[in-house]
Design a protein around this motif. Structure first.
Motif, PDB file in Angstrom:
ATOM      1  N   ILE A 101       0.846  -1.186   0.000  1.00 50.00           N
ATOM      2  CA  ILE A 101       0.000   0.000   0.000  1.00 50.00           C
ATOM      3  C   ILE A 101       0.886   1.243   0.000  1.00 50.00           C
ATOM      4  O   ILE A 101       1.717   1.426   0.890  1.00 50.00           O
ATOM      5  CB  ILE A 101      -0.939   0.019   1.224  1.00 50.00           C
ATOM      6  N   SER A 102       0.699   2.075  -1.023  1.00 47.83           N
ATOM      7  CA  SER A 102       1.501   3.290  -1.141  1.00 47.83           C
ATOM      8  C   SER A 102       0.958   4.376  -0.214  1.00 47.83           C
ATOM      9  O   SER A 102      -0.136   4.252   0.343  1.00 47.83           O
ATOM     10  CB  SER A 102       1.500   3.789  -2.591  1.00 47.83           C
ATOM     11  N   VAL A 103       1.708   5.448  -0.089  1.00 45.35           N
ATOM     12  CA  VAL A 103       1.324   6.567   0.765  1.00 45.35           C
ATOM     13  C   VAL A 103      -0.022   7.156   0.327  1.00 45.35           C
ATOM     14  O   VAL A 103      -0.814   7.573   1.152  1.00 45.35           O
ATOM     15  CB  VAL A 103       2.424   7.653   0.765  1.00 45.35           C
TER      16      VAL A 103
ATOM     17  N   VAL B 211      -3.245   0.213  -3.757  1.00 40.31           N
ATOM     18  CA  VAL B 211      -2.939  -1.145  -3.309  1.00 40.31           C
ATOM     19  C   VAL B 211      -2.479  -1.960  -4.508  1.00 40.31           C
ATOM     20  O   VAL B 211      -3.143  -1.981  -5.546  1.00 40.31           O
ATOM     21  CB  VAL B 211      -4.173  -1.813  -2.665  1.00 40.31           C
TER      22      VAL B 211
ATOM     23  N   CYS C 189      10.303  -0.390   4.902  1.00 40.81           N
ATOM     24  CA  CYS C 189       8.851  -0.460   4.743  1.00 40.81           C
ATOM     25  C   CYS C 189       8.229  -0.599   6.127  1.00 40.81           C
ATOM     26  O   CYS C 189       8.937  -0.720   7.123  1.00 40.81           O
ATOM     27  CB  CYS C 189       8.454  -1.631   3.844  1.00 40.81           C
ATOM     28  N   TYR C 190       6.914  -0.565   6.164  1.00 41.52           N
ATOM     29  CA  TYR C 190       6.174  -0.698   7.414  1.00 41.52           C
ATOM     30  C   TYR C 190       5.263  -1.911   7.305  1.00 41.52           C
ATOM     31  O   TYR C 190       4.412  -1.973   6.422  1.00 41.52           O
ATOM     32  CB  TYR C 190       5.324   0.549   7.690  1.00 41.52           C
TER      33      TYR C 190
ATOM     34  N   ALA D 107       2.189  -4.070   8.483  1.00 45.17           N
ATOM     35  CA  ALA D 107       0.942  -3.826   9.218  1.00 45.17           C
ATOM     36  C   ALA D 107       1.009  -4.537  10.567  1.00 45.17           C
ATOM     37  O   ALA D 107       1.525  -5.655  10.672  1.00 45.17           O
ATOM     38  CB  ALA D 107      -0.250  -4.310   8.399  1.00 45.17           C
TER      39      ALA D 107
ATOM     40  N   HIS E 116       3.026  -1.418   4.178  1.00 44.88           N
ATOM     41  CA  HIS E 116       2.866  -0.008   3.833  1.00 44.88           C
ATOM     42  C   HIS E 116       4.213   0.529   3.366  1.00 44.88           C
ATOM     43  O   HIS E 116       5.252   0.258   3.975  1.00 44.88           O
ATOM     44  CB  HIS E 116       2.358   0.779   5.036  1.00 44.88           C
TER      45      HIS E 116
END
Length: 106
Positions: A7-9, A13, A51-52, A54, A100
């Motif tokens: 998922i981009s900023v 998706v 990256c992040y 979830a 993310h």
């Protein structure tokens, strides 16, 4: 095989299939996820695959080791769910994982 959702900023998706045994960075590069650069080729020495993960996937994605934690300090806007994609190994257990993407790597 695992389905990974990037998922981009801006909320876009992109769902990609990932082979077990690969790492998240390589999956991103192979599928044109431009927000992941992977300049060091996956040797955990540049933090350009930051990256992040979830929150609900953090436990399944593993825990950063000391070297990864040090490299994350070099990333822009690190958070408690930050990971280097080169250090996240894909397994069937990660099917459906949400990742993310950062606004920028540097």
């Amino acid at each position: 095989m695992a389905l990974i959702k990037f998922i981009s900023v801006n909320g876009d998706v992109r769902e990609v299939n990932a082979d077990s045994g690969s790492n998240l960075m390589q999956v991103a590069l192979d599928n044109g996820i431009d927000e992941i650069l992977g300049e060091c080729g996956g040797s955990c020495s540049c933090a350009t695959c930051h990256c992040y993960i979830a929150e609900e996937w953090l436990a399944k994605s593993g825990t950063p080791d000391e070297i990864e934690q040090e490299m994350l300090e070099c990333a822009l806007d690190p958070a408690k769910n930050s990971r280097l994609a080169c250090q996240v190994n894909i397994s069937n257990e990660l099917d459906g994982m949400v990742v993310h993407l950062p606004e920028a790597q540097y």
